[in-house]
Design a protein around this motif. Structure first.
Motif, mmCIF file in Angstrom:
data_model
loop_
_atom_site.group_PDB
_atom_site.id
_atom_site.type_symbol
_atom_site.label_atom_id
_atom_site.label_comp_id
_atom_site.label_asym_id
_atom_site.label_seq_id
_atom_site.Cartn_x
_atom_site.Cartn_y
_atom_site.Cartn_z
ATOM 1 N N GLU A 120 0.837 -1.208 0.000
ATOM 2 C CA GLU A 120 0.000 0.000 0.000
ATOM 3 C C GLU A 120 0.860 1.241 0.000
ATOM 4 N N GLU A 121 0.207 2.377 -0.243
ATOM 5 C CA GLU A 121 0.912 3.657 -0.214
ATOM 6 C C GLU A 121 1.483 3.897 1.170
ATOM 7 N N GLY A 122 2.723 4.341 1.209
ATOM 8 C CA GLY A 122 3.285 4.716 2.505
ATOM 9 C C GLY A 122 3.657 3.532 3.374
ATOM 10 N N GLU A 123 3.595 2.349 2.804
ATOM 11 C CA GLU A 123 3.967 1.182 3.599
ATOM 12 C C GLU A 123 5.344 0.731 3.115
ATOM 13 N N ASP A 124 6.276 0.547 4.007
ATOM 14 C CA ASP A 124 7.578 0.093 3.515
ATOM 15 C C ASP A 124 7.631 -1.433 3.508
ATOM 16 N N ALA A 125 8.709 -1.974 2.979
ATOM 17 C CA ALA A 125 8.780 -3.420 2.751
ATOM 18 C C ALA A 125 8.609 -4.207 4.048
ATOM 19 N N VAL A 126 9.195 -3.686 5.143
ATOM 20 C CA VAL A 126 9.121 -4.420 6.415
ATOM 21 C C VAL A 126 7.687 -4.490 6.912
ATOM 22 N N GLN A 127 6.973 -3.339 6.824
ATOM 23 C CA GLN A 127 5.582 -3.337 7.298
ATOM 24 C C GLN A 127 4.724 -4.258 6.439
ATOM 25 N N PHE A 128 4.986 -4.214 5.113
ATOM 26 C CA PHE A 128 4.256 -5.073 4.195
ATOM 27 C C PHE A 128 4.489 -6.533 4.566
ATOM 28 N N ALA A 129 5.767 -6.885 4.790
ATOM 29 C CA ALA A 129 6.098 -8.262 5.145
ATOM 30 C C ALA A 129 5.378 -8.678 6.417
ATOM 31 N N ASN A 130 5.346 -7.770 7.412
ATOM 32 C CA ASN A 130 4.682 -8.110 8.667
ATOM 33 C C ASN A 130 3.188 -8.292 8.481
ATOM 34 N N ARG A 131 2.623 -7.471 7.595
ATOM 35 C CA ARG A 131 1.187 -7.582 7.349
ATOM 36 C C ARG A 131 0.856 -8.940 6.744
ATOM 37 N N VAL A 132 1.638 -9.329 5.764
ATOM 38 C CA VAL A 132 1.408 -10.634 5.123
ATOM 39 C C VAL A 132 1.610 -11.758 6.126
ATOM 40 N N LYS A 133 2.657 -11.598 6.955
ATOM 41 C CA LYS A 133 2.960 -12.627 7.950
ATOM 42 C C LYS A 133 1.788 -12.794 8.910
ATOM 43 N N SER A 134 1.206 -11.689 9.366
ATOM 44 C CA SER A 134 0.083 -11.786 10.306
ATOM 45 C C SER A 134 -1.090 -12.487 9.672
ATOM 46 N N ALA A 135 -1.331 -12.193 8.377
ATOM 47 C CA ALA A 135 -2.461 -12.835 7.711
ATOM 48 C C ALA A 135 -2.257 -14.338 7.655
ATOM 49 N N ILE A 136 -1.039 -14.756 7.344
ATOM 50 C CA ILE A 136 -0.752 -16.186 7.263
ATOM 51 C C ILE A 136 -0.882 -16.827 8.648
ATOM 52 N N ALA A 137 -0.359 -16.148 9.664
ATOM 53 C CA ALA A 137 -0.415 -16.711 11.015
ATOM 54 C C ALA A 137 -1.861 -16.863 11.470
ATOM 55 N N ARG A 138 -2.660 -15.843 11.176
ATOM 56 C CA ARG A 138 -4.062 -15.892 11.604
ATOM 57 C C ARG A 138 -4.788 -17.056 10.951
ATOM 58 N N GLN A 139 -4.580 -17.213 9.653
ATOM 59 C CA GLN A 139 -5.285 -18.264 8.932
ATOM 60 C C GLN A 139 -4.866 -19.643 9.388
ATOM 61 N N GLY A 140 -3.576 -19.806 9.614
ATOM 62 C CA GLY A 140 -3.099 -21.140 9.961
ATOM 63 C C GLY A 140 -3.215 -21.457 11.438
ATOM 64 N N GLY A 141 -3.658 -20.477 12.242
ATOM 65 C CA GLY A 141 -3.727 -20.721 13.678
ATOM 66 C C GLY A 141 -2.349 -20.813 14.300
ATOM 67 N N LEU A 142 -1.399 -20.029 13.770
ATOM 68 C CA LEU A 142 -0.035 -20.080 14.292
ATOM 69 C C LEU A 142 0.249 -18.804 15.071
ATOM 70 N N VAL A 143 1.234 -18.878 15.950
ATOM 71 C CA VAL A 143 1.604 -17.697 16.717
ATOM 72 C C VAL A 143 2.444 -16.770 15.843
ATOM 73 N N ASP A 144 2.115 -15.496 15.865
ATOM 74 C CA ASP A 144 2.812 -14.522 15.037
ATOM 75 C C ASP A 144 3.956 -13.922 15.837
ATOM 76 N N LEU A 145 5.197 -14.250 15.469
ATOM 77 C CA LEU A 145 6.336 -13.742 16.225
ATOM 78 C C LEU A 145 7.145 -12.769 15.393
ATOM 79 N N LEU A 146 7.765 -11.794 16.070
ATOM 80 C CA LEU A 146 8.620 -10.866 15.355
ATOM 81 C C LEU A 146 10.060 -11.334 15.329
ATOM 82 N N TRP A 147 10.367 -12.401 16.054
ATOM 83 C CA TRP A 147 11.756 -12.846 16.140
ATOM 84 C C TRP A 147 12.214 -13.436 14.811
#
Lengths: 456, 194
Positions: A394-421
């Motif tokens: 999206e506009e104003g979103e940098d690569a790291v934020q984008f990556a985190n957004r996608v990661k959260s979506a995957i974690a939510r769907q799969g029932g996995l814990v979303d970690l930043l580590w």
């Protein structure tokens, strides 16, 4: 006497010959032919249901046995063994201070009691932290008749032991040879098939054939692992010119995804058998293989990836942004490289059911061959694949934020814990710079923001 | 792995440990698994490096001090029993203790929790927190976010408030007194999930 032995010998030969033929015919009819046509006979689902019933019985039996003998039953907890307070640093320190004095809480001052927060957090992480347990296989709550996942097995009942022994026999003497045969067939067909397709001139017919060959061979490999896969939301399947990102648990992820769609693989050039497979695959359709030296050059990698996605005739790229295998209870940091390319991302969540066999590859403990043998001697690999809707930056979103957004979506769907580590913590220690985050938070409480300070 | 008879048998002096620490045998089992998960080289004991591998501990500003608390008397390795004994200090306080007149202080009493926190400050173990030691801890907790002068002023004020006998250092008694009203039983306790 001689005559007897002689005819006995030939009798054995004949018998062996017949059983071999029968074996192969059965194999062909029930497994390989359906694989070629992408049809399922439902044998594996039936197998799975039967196994589940047996596991349930086994677990109940163990629990009953333990109660009778008054043993303690060990119940593993994936979500942690201690209770943790979900309060932030600020909230907790304020709470500690509240009881100390009735001083004006808004005046930022140091209290000796502040240390308790860091102290307790530190000891909590010694007892149980979020990262260490992600790099070992998930613990099961019920027993699945495999010694490797067994915590409570003592001789409880004859029936249970017999069942376990029977299971061992079936897995190693029947299933394992069957699967190894299939695996060799699948890989062999892949190499031969793609080489043959490679002879054709480039064009639509070649792409069509290459797709068929790839799918057929991956389906045979799927049966070689007795993988029972459920695909959800197939309307979101990745299209040409996009990048497919998924969470990574084992090399089998590739086989699972590639048996349902065609992807361009990304990876390092290997020698030996892997190298042969890679070279023949690339003849049929373009995959992206990097030389070892090229891997370090991030710009080169990014350029090759973006060139590939710009060509809309080429297949979607398959990437695992975690960079390493995680044990399928959580999703760890996505490396931002592939998110900088600026094309449509197709997130995919893969969740394995650990009751039938743990697919996690602990590369520090097992090499590839022993890992595959373990996989082929488990009951089955059961997993669910969710194709998530495509996303773009999206506009104003940098690569790291984008990556985190996608990661959260995957974690939510799969029932996995979303970690930043970072998954790299499997092998390396965390960088000291992360300490600064905590220090910044704390100092804000004491002395306010740097901007405030300069003003006063 | 796991908590069957064979695991429990591997732990030396299990009954003594249970009595001393107040943990149940299933808690000790879990700590045993944790100990071995941290002991990646299967040495049977933990060194500082094993603790530093814990990512959440490594980003804790007081991480190194806390690790030091596990290695008293200059030792470099810690075995399982000592590991459990130190962690026992963080066991929640028993609600209705059976108070025998000559019973020793339980390992997780308020005083012992305070002593644990005190040793994080008192590096040279002389029983007092000097101005320098306080400065060091503050520096660890704040990093480069504050200036030297700010640190000095915070330190001076803290010692002024807590120091009762005027020796410009905080003894354990003074430390205890200044934290009289803090709910230490709650804030320095870690509860096992069942």
């Amino acid at each position: 006497m001689f005559f007897f032995l002689f005819s006995f010998d030939s009798l054995i030969c004949i018998l062996l010959g017949i059983s071999f033929t029968v074996w192969f015919t059965l194999l062909l009819v029930f497994i390989i032919v359906p694989a070629i046509f992408g049809v399922s006979l439902g044998i594996r689902k039936l197998y799975m249901k039967t196994l589940l019933k047996i596991f349930k019985w086994a677990t109940l039996r163990i629990e009953r046995g333990a109660k009778e003998k008054n043993h303690l039953l060990y119940k593993p907890y994936t979500n942690g063994i201690i209770a943790k307070e979900p309060m932030s640093l600020e909230e907790e320190i304020r709470e500690i201070r509240r009881s100390v004095s009735s001083k004006d809480l808004s005046s930022p001052e140091f209290e000796m009691s502040d240390i308790f927060y860091f102290c307790r957090k530190g000891v909590e992480s010694i007892m149980d932290d979020e990262v260490t347990k992600r790099f070992s296989p998930e613990e099961l709550e019920s027993w699945n008749l495999l010694t490797r996942s067994n915590y409570n097995f003592q001789h409880i009942s004859l029936r249970l032991t017999v069942l376990w022994g029977l299971g061992l026999l079936i897995r190693y003497c029947f299933l394992l040879p069957l699967r190894v045969t299939l695996a060799f067939t699948g890989v062999g067909l892949l190499v031969v098939g793609t080489t043959m397709v490679g002879i054709l001139p480039n064009g639509r017919f070649k792409n069509f054939l290459s797709e068929k060959v790839h799918l057929m061979c991956y389906r045979i490999c799927v049966r070689a692992l007795t993988a029972i896969i459920t695909y959800h939301d197939s309307e979101n399947k990745p299209k040409n010119g996009g990048i497919c990102v998924a969470n990574h648990t084992s090399p089998i992820d590739v086989i699972i995804l590639a048996s349902d769609g065609c992807y361009a693989m990304v990876g390092q050039v290997h020698g030996g058998l892997m190298g042969i497979i890679q070279r023949s695959m690339v003849k049929a359709c373009p995959h992206i293989w990097f030389e070892r030296s090229e891997v370090k050059d991030r710009n080169l990698v990014a350029k090759r990836l973006s060139d590939h996605v710009e060509d809309k005739t080429k297949l979607p790229i398959l990437i695992f942004p975690e960079g390493t295998c995680i044990n399928n209870t959580s999703v760890m940091m996505f490396k931002k490289g592939s998110f900088e390319i600026g094309t449509t991302m197709y997130p995919v969540a893969i969740k394995y059911d650990p009751r039938f066999g743990d697919a996690f590859w602990n590369s520090s403990k097992f090499g590839m061959v022993s890992y595959l043998l373990r996989m082929m001697s488990s009951w089955a690999i059961v997993c669910s694949v969710w194709y998530l809707p495509p996303v773009t930056r999206e506009e104003g979103e940098d690569a790291v934020q984008f990556a985190n957004r996608v990661k959260s979506a995957i974690a939510r769907q799969g029932g996995l814990v979303d970690l930043l580590w970072d998954g790299g913590l499997k092998r390396e220690k965390v960088k000291g710079t992360f300490k600064e985050e905590q220090q910044k938070l704390y100092s804000k409480m004491l002395v306010g923001n740097p901007e405030d300070r300069s003003r006063s | 792995m796991g908590c069957n008879g064979s695991t429990l048998a591997k732990i030396h002096n299990l009954d003594e440990l249970i009595l001393e620490t107040g943990f149940s045998s299933s808690h000790i089992c879990r700590l045993y698994d944790r100990f071995h998960a941290l002991d990646k080289d299967d040495k049977g004991s933990l060194n500082r490096s094993d603790f530093q591998n814990i990512s959440e501990l490594a980003v804790n500003p007081l991480g190194d001090r806390i690790i030091n608390a596990f290695f008293p008397d200059g030792m470099d390795l810690i075995d399982f029993n000592s590991f459990v004994r130190i962690l026992a200090r963080f066991r929640p306080v028993d609600q209705n203790p059976k108070k025998e007149p000559n019973a020793p202080e339980p390992i997780n009493s308020r005083v012992n929790k305070l002593k644990f926190a005190f040793q994080l400050y008192d590096q040279d173990k002389d029983g007092k927190i000097s101005k320098n030691e306080l400065l060091q801890v503050l520096r660890m907790m704040l990093g480069v976010q504050v200036t030297e002068e700010q640190l000095e002023s915070i330190t001076d004020r803290t010692i002024q408030e807590a120091d009762l006998d005027g020796d410009n250092a905080i003894s354990f008694k003074e430390f205890k007194k200044s934290l009289d009203k803090v709910d230490i039983e709650h804030k320095m306790s870690i509860r096992f999930l069942r």
